[in-house]
Design a protein around this motif. Structure first.
Motif, PDB file in Angstrom:
ATOM      1  N   VAL A 198      -8.460  13.315  -1.944  1.00 30.23           N
ATOM      2  CA  VAL A 198      -9.761  12.776  -1.636  1.00 30.23           C
ATOM      3  C   VAL A 198     -11.207  13.633  -2.192  1.00 30.23           C
ATOM      4  CG1 VAL A 198      -9.108  11.717   0.621  1.00 30.23           C
ATOM      5  CG2 VAL A 198      -9.951  14.082   0.483  1.00 30.23           C
ATOM      6  N   SER A 223     -13.848   5.254  -1.624  1.00 31.03           N
ATOM      7  CA  SER A 223     -13.617   4.130  -2.683  1.00 31.03           C
ATOM      8  C   SER A 223     -12.015   3.461  -2.366  1.00 31.03           C
ATOM      9  CB  SER A 223     -13.710   4.677  -3.787  1.00 31.03           C
ATOM     10  OG  SER A 223     -12.628   5.601  -4.225  1.00 31.03           O
ATOM     11  N   HIS A 224     -11.291   4.148  -1.702  1.00 26.23           N
ATOM     12  CA  HIS A 224      -9.988   3.723  -1.368  1.00 26.23           C
ATOM     13  C   HIS A 224      -9.957   2.701  -0.440  1.00 26.23           C
ATOM     14  CE1 HIS A 224      -5.732   3.624  -0.686  1.00 26.23           C
ATOM     15  NE2 HIS A 224      -5.416   4.753  -1.521  1.00 26.23           N
ATOM     16  N   SER A 225      -8.898   1.483  -0.555  1.00 28.10           N
ATOM     17  CA  SER A 225      -9.089   0.352  -0.116  1.00 28.10           C
ATOM     18  C   SER A 225      -8.713   0.505   1.588  1.00 28.10           C
ATOM     19  CB  SER A 225      -8.103  -0.781  -0.620  1.00 28.10           C
ATOM     20  OG  SER A 225      -7.013  -0.264  -0.798  1.00 28.10           O
ATOM     21  N   ASN A 226      -7.884   1.652   1.737  1.00 33.12           N
ATOM     22  CA  ASN A 226      -7.303   1.817   3.004  1.00 33.12           C
ATOM     23  C   ASN A 226      -7.685   3.122   3.722  1.00 33.12           C
ATOM     24  OD1 ASN A 226      -5.854  -0.539   2.797  1.00 33.12           O
ATOM     25  ND2 ASN A 226      -3.916   0.475   3.807  1.00 33.12           N
ATOM     26  N   PHE A 227      -9.020   3.435   3.328  1.00 34.34           N
ATOM     27  CA  PHE A 227      -9.627   4.891   3.763  1.00 34.34           C
ATOM     28  C   PHE A 227      -9.638   4.916   5.258  1.00 34.34           C
ATOM     29  CE2 PHE A 227     -13.598   2.523   3.703  1.00 34.34           C
ATOM     30  CZ  PHE A 227     -14.185   2.927   4.918  1.00 34.34           C
ATOM     31  N   HIS A 264      -6.244   6.284   6.350  1.00 36.46           N
ATOM     32  CA  HIS A 264      -6.159   7.653   6.036  1.00 36.46           C
ATOM     33  C   HIS A 264      -6.661   8.436   7.099  1.00 36.46           C
ATOM     34  CE1 HIS A 264      -5.757   6.899   1.269  1.00 36.46           C
ATOM     35  NE2 HIS A 264      -4.644   6.304   2.011  1.00 36.46           N
ATOM     36  N   TYR A 301     -16.930   3.556  -5.476  1.00 33.48           N
ATOM     37  CA  TYR A 301     -16.939   2.402  -4.360  1.00 33.48           C
ATOM     38  C   TYR A 301     -17.428   1.087  -5.102  1.00 33.48           C
ATOM     39  CZ  TYR A 301     -17.163  -0.381  -0.195  1.00 33.48           C
ATOM     40  OH  TYR A 301     -16.699  -1.214   0.656  1.00 33.48           O
ATOM     41  N   ASP A 352     -11.995   9.478   1.153  1.00 34.04           N
ATOM     42  CA  ASP A 352     -12.244   9.050  -0.193  1.00 34.04           C
ATOM     43  C   ASP A 352     -12.476   7.575   0.146  1.00 34.04           C
ATOM     44  OD1 ASP A 352     -12.176   7.453  -2.454  1.00 34.04           O
ATOM     45  OD2 ASP A 352     -10.120   7.917  -3.046  1.00 34.04           O
ATOM     46  N   GLU A 390       0.881  -1.070   0.110  1.00 27.05           N
ATOM     47  CA  GLU A 390       0.003  -0.023   0.239  1.00 27.05           C
ATOM     48  C   GLU A 390       0.883   1.232   0.190  1.00 27.05           C
ATOM     49  OE1 GLU A 390      -3.068   2.935   0.342  1.00 27.05           O
ATOM     50  OE2 GLU A 390      -3.253   0.615  -0.219  1.00 27.05           O
ATOM     51  N   GLU A 400       1.346   4.067  -3.146  1.00 24.02           N
ATOM     52  CA  GLU A 400       1.230   5.516  -2.818  1.00 24.02           C
ATOM     53  C   GLU A 400       2.384   6.275  -3.166  1.00 24.02           C
ATOM     54  OE1 GLU A 400      -1.059   7.640   0.802  1.00 24.02           O
ATOM     55  OE2 GLU A 400       1.028   7.499   1.278  1.00 24.02           O
TER      56      GLU A 400
END
Length: 406
Positions: A210, A288-292, A295, A323, A286, A29, A33
Motif C-alpha cells: 500500500v 486506488s485498489h478496488s477492494n480497499f 483490506h 485513483y 491504497d 479478486e 491477488e
C-alpha cells in the motif's frame, strides 16, 4: 501448447473455488491477488481455473471432472506448478500430487516461500523457518513417496514408519530450538526498545503493497527498501523523525494480507511488538485498489488479534494519484451507480466523514498533501508527548502557531 512469457519464470496454473461465502467477484479478486503473489515468488500464471462448489472436495479440493480438465492442461502444456487459493490439508495435497504429477502449492506455502525469499535479517529468517517447520510437520508423510511405492510387501512397512517418525522428531526438535532462539532475540529487542527512551512511537500498519515503505522514506528522508511487489518489507525498520522541532520514532512493519497463514501470524507476533507498543498507528490504505475496504477490514482483524485495534489511529489514504472512478453519463437514468463510480469527493461523504481529521488523503510517491499529513501527525504526537511530559509543553508550539515551521 501455450507460450511462456519469460523463460526464467515457472509456468503456473491457479485454482480457486466459488462458494456461498466467496462469490464470483470475491473469488476473482482473491485469484488476482494470488497471481500477484505468484509473480512476486517468480512464477508466470498461464491459466486460472474456478469451480462453483458448496464446499471444497475433502479429497481433491475441486471436483473430479474439473481435476481431470486441469490434469490434461498440465500435461499438454508442461506446467511445473499448480497453486490453490486456499490451504490444502495434507491428504488433499498428497491426492492432488498423485493425479497432476507436478509441484502442488497452496496459498500458505506460496506466502511462506515469498517470506523466505524476502527475509534479510537473522531474526526474520528464524521466524520464517519456524513457520515453515510448523507447516511442514503434518505433511511429512506425503514427502515419502519413494517408500509408499514399496508398501504392501512383507517386512517393508517398518522402515518407512521409522524414517517418518525420525523426521518428525527432527522437525519438532528444530521447532523447539527456533522458538528458544526467537525468545532470546525478543529479550534483546525488548532491551533495545527500552533504550530508545520515552520518545513517542508511531507505527505504520496496513495491507501489503500500500506504500508504507515509500511513505517512510518521505517522512524520515531515509532509504527503506520499497518495491511494487507483495511483502517487499519483512524486517521492521525504525527511524527517528523530527517534525517542527518534535522528535519521535516511526516504525515500518510487515504488510498484512487476507488469509494470512496462522503459522506466520504466530511466528511474526514478536515482530509486531512494534505495533503493540506504539502510541499511535498510521493505517496506510491504497485507495486506488478496488477492494480497499476489505483490506482495511483484514488489517483491523489482525490488529484485533494482537490487541492493538483500540490504539489512536490516523487513516492515511495513499495513492490518490492512481485513483480512478469509473466514468458514467449523469443523464443516463438506467445506470446503477456503485462504489466504483465514486470520486474521492464522494468517498469523503461516506463513512470516511465520521473519521473527521483522522482521515488524510495523500500520494507518498508524488508528495501530494504531505504538509497536511505532517501537521496532522505533529498535532497527534504533540498531544501524546505533552500528556506524558506536561512540564515541557512550551518547547513544542501548537499546530496553529504561526511560528511553527513544518
Amino acid at each position: 501448447m501455450i507460450e511462456k512469457k519469460d523463460i526464467n519464470l515457472e509456468s503456473v496454473v491457479l485454482i480457486g473455488i466459488i462458494t456461498q461465502d466467496q462469490d464470483e467477484e470475491m473469488s476473482k479478486e482473491y485469484l488476482d491477488e494470488l497471481e500477484f503473489l505468484t509473480y512476486t515468488a517468480g512464477g508466470d500464471v498461464v491459466k486460472r481455473y474456478t469451480q462453483k462448489m458448496t464446499m471444497p472436495n475433502p479429497k481433491t479440493f475441486i471436483g473430479t471432472g474439473k481435476m481431470e480438465e486441469v490434469r490434461e492442461f498440465v500435461t499438454e502444456n508442461d506446467i511445473g506448478t499448480v497453486i490453490f487459493d486456499d490451504e490444502l490439508s495434507p491428504a488433499q495435497e498428497r491426492n492432488i500430487s498423485k493425479i497432476l504429477n507436478c509441484k502442488i502449492l497452496d496459498r500458505t506455502n506460496l506466502i511462506l516461500d515469498i517470506f523466505a525469499q524476502r527475509a534479510q535479517t537473522s531474526y526474520a529468517r528464524t521466524q520464517v523457518e519456524l513457520a515453515q517447520c510448523e507447516y511442514l510437520l503434518p505433511r511429512l508423510k506425503g514427502m515419502w513417496t519413494h517408500l509408499e511405492r514399496q508398501k504392501g510387501g512383507i517386512g517393508m512397512r517398518g522402515p518407512g514408519e521409522t524414517e517418518i517418525e525420525t523426521d518428525r522428531r527432527i522437525v519438532r526438535d528444530k521447532i523447539a530450538l527456533l522458538k528458544s532462539k526467537i525468545k532470546t532475540i525478543d529479550k534483546q529487542m525488548a532491551v533495545q526498545r527500552g533504550n530508545r527512551g520515552k520518545l513517542v512511537r508511531v507505527a505504520l500498519v496496513g495491507y501489503t503493497n500500500v506504500g508504507k515503505s515509500t511513505l517512510m522514506n518521505v517522512i524520515s528522508k531515509s532509504e527503506v527498501f520499497a518495491e511494487n511487489k507483495l511483502f517487499a518489507t519483512l524486517d521492521t525498520t525504525v527511524r527517528k523523525v523530527v517534525i517542527g522541532n518534535l522528535p519521535f520514532l516511526v516504525s515500518d512493519t510487515v504488510g498484512f494480507i487476507r488469509k494470512l497463514p496462522t503459522q506466520l501470524v504466530e511466528s511474526f507476533k514478536s515482530t509486531l511488538d512494534e505495533v503493540r507498543e506504539a502510541d499511535l498507528l498510521l493505517h496506510v490504505v491504497d485507495i486506488s485498489h478496488s477492494n480497499f475496504e476489505e483490506h482495511i477490514e483484514s488489517v483491523n482483524q489482525i490488529l484485533d488479534e494482537i490487541e492493538s485495534k483500540d490504539k489512536p489511529t490516523i487513516m492515511v489514504f495513499n495513492k490518490i494519484d492512481a485513483y480512478k472512478a469509473v466514468p458514467y453519463d449523469e443523464d443516463d437514468l438506467m445506470i446503477e451507480l456503485t462504489k466504483a463510480h465514486y470520486t474521492l469527493k464522494d468517498w469523503k461523504k461516506t463513512w470516511m466523514a465520521k473519521l473527521g481529521d483522522n482521515a488524510l488523503f495523500i500520494s507518498a510517491i508524488n508528495k501530494e498533501n504531505m504538509d497536511e499529513f505532517r501537521k496532522r501527525v505533529y498535532k497527534e504526537v504533540r498531544e501524546i508527548h505533552v500528556t506524558r511530559f506536561p512540564y515541557n509543553n512550551f518547547l513544542y508550539p501548537d499546530v496553529e502557531d504561526p511560528n511553527l515551521s513544518i
